[in-house]
Design an enzyme around this catalytic site. Structure first.
Site, mmCIF file in Angstrom:
data_model
loop_
_atom_site.group_PDB
_atom_site.id
_atom_site.type_symbol
_atom_site.label_atom_id
_atom_site.label_comp_id
_atom_site.label_asym_id
_atom_site.label_seq_id
_atom_site.Cartn_x
_atom_site.Cartn_y
_atom_site.Cartn_z
ATOM 1 N N ARG A 64 51.248 60.475 50.690
ATOM 2 C CA ARG A 64 50.643 59.173 50.362
ATOM 3 C C ARG A 64 50.172 58.422 51.600
ATOM 4 O O ARG A 64 49.340 57.515 51.495
ATOM 5 C CB ARG A 64 51.592 58.341 49.493
ATOM 6 C CG ARG A 64 51.683 58.905 48.074
ATOM 7 C CD ARG A 64 52.524 58.042 47.164
ATOM 8 N NE ARG A 64 53.911 57.993 47.551
ATOM 9 C CZ ARG A 64 54.848 58.845 47.165
ATOM 10 N NH1 ARG A 64 54.541 59.833 46.348
ATOM 11 N NH2 ARG A 64 56.093 58.725 47.582
ATOM 12 N N GLU A 101 69.200 62.628 52.850
ATOM 13 C CA GLU A 101 70.489 62.291 52.243
ATOM 14 C C GLU A 101 71.341 63.573 52.109
ATOM 15 O O GLU A 101 72.511 63.596 52.454
ATOM 16 C CB GLU A 101 70.234 61.664 50.876
ATOM 17 C CG GLU A 101 71.407 60.892 50.338
ATOM 18 C CD GLU A 101 71.078 60.241 49.009
ATOM 19 O OE1 GLU A 101 69.889 60.229 48.628
ATOM 20 O OE2 GLU A 101 72.022 59.765 48.364
HETATM 21 P P1 AMP Z 1 62.228 57.196 54.256
HETATM 22 O O1 AMP Z 1 62.125 58.361 55.174
HETATM 23 O O2 AMP Z 1 63.574 57.067 53.615
HETATM 24 O O3 AMP Z 1 61.754 55.894 54.887
HETATM 25 O O4 AMP Z 1 61.284 57.506 53.014
HETATM 26 C C1 AMP Z 1 59.943 57.282 53.088
HETATM 27 C C2 AMP Z 1 59.160 58.261 52.249
HETATM 28 O O5 AMP Z 1 59.725 58.476 50.971
HETATM 29 C C3 AMP Z 1 57.766 57.714 52.041
HETATM 30 O O6 AMP Z 1 56.857 58.754 52.366
HETATM 31 C C4 AMP Z 1 57.705 57.324 50.592
HETATM 32 O O7 AMP Z 1 56.508 57.793 50.026
HETATM 33 C C5 AMP Z 1 58.905 57.970 49.931
HETATM 34 N N1 AMP Z 1 59.748 57.012 49.154
HETATM 35 C C6 AMP Z 1 61.032 56.708 49.432
HETATM 36 N N2 AMP Z 1 61.534 55.829 48.541
HETATM 37 C C7 AMP Z 1 60.528 55.549 47.691
HETATM 38 C C8 AMP Z 1 60.420 54.681 46.529
HETATM 39 N N3 AMP Z 1 61.444 53.929 46.094
HETATM 40 N N4 AMP Z 1 59.228 54.617 45.899
HETATM 41 C C9 AMP Z 1 58.192 55.372 46.342
HETATM 42 N N5 AMP Z 1 58.242 56.209 47.391
HETATM 43 C C10 AMP Z 1 59.393 56.311 48.070
#
Ligand code: AMP
Length: 177
Positions: A64, A101
């Protein structure tokens, strides 16, 4: 007062509970992407958030991050560099592993995509725990490029991802505290 353009975007982001697994409230941006005006505004606002900075390229994170990074690069008149999941890029790659996780994941960039002459902004749709963006910063810096900052459409503030990016210029258009 908040910029009314942000409200136009915010009302087109749909919350989908328990996707892709129980307990996750997924931020679905597809209604916003489908709206000509809101999608355009999101790119305008991301461009404004860069201020006077003059990046040499925009780096987008699969998948995305591509949706915002590529039009932003086009608007700024600079190149676009994809960071992808393992095995997707065809040429020689640099890679970085990062913790999830459960388990680990990896991201890749073409080894000749960026060099010490580059100053880049990194784009993703959403900042959650910050693991994806922190790993991408590392990957880009291994190329010798300078990370000017990180930009997101959405930040989930309660997951404190920003702490993983401390000292970096981070900005999200919409923050859910
Ligand atoms: P992080 O590495 O935990 O910051 O996760 C970021 C990635 O996970 C991004 O590329 C988001 O597209 C996806 N992501 C994580 N949580 C969500 C959520 N609640 N809604 C949509 N996309 C999410």
């Amino acid at each position: 007062m908040a910029d009314p353009r942000l409200e136009t975007i915010r009302r087109l982001i749909r919350d989908v509970p328990d996707f892709p697994k129980p307990g996750i409230l997924f931020k679905d941006i597809t209604p916003m992407l489908a709206d000509r005006r809101a999608f355009g505004l999101s790119i305008d606002l991301l461009a404004e958030s860069l201020g006077e900075a003059q990046p040499t390229a925009i780096v987008g994170i699969e998948s995305r991050g591509f949706l915002f990074g590529a039009p932003l690069a086009r608007q700024l008149g600079v190149g676009f560099v994809p960071v992808r999941k393992p095995g997707k890029l065809p040429y020689k790659c640099r890679s970085v592993s990062y913790a999830l996780e459960y388990g680990t994941d990896r991201l890749e960039i073409h080894e000749d995509a960026l060099g010490p002459q580059d100053r880049v902004f990194l784009l993703d749709d959403l900042l959650a725990t910050g693991g994806t963006m922190a790993a991408t910063c590392e990957l880009v810096e291994h190329s010798g490029a300078k990370v000017l900052g990180c930009r997101f459409l959405i930040e989930l503030g309660f997951l404190a991802g920003r702490a993983r990016l401390e000292g970096r210029d981070c900005h999200a258009l919409l923050v859910y505290p």
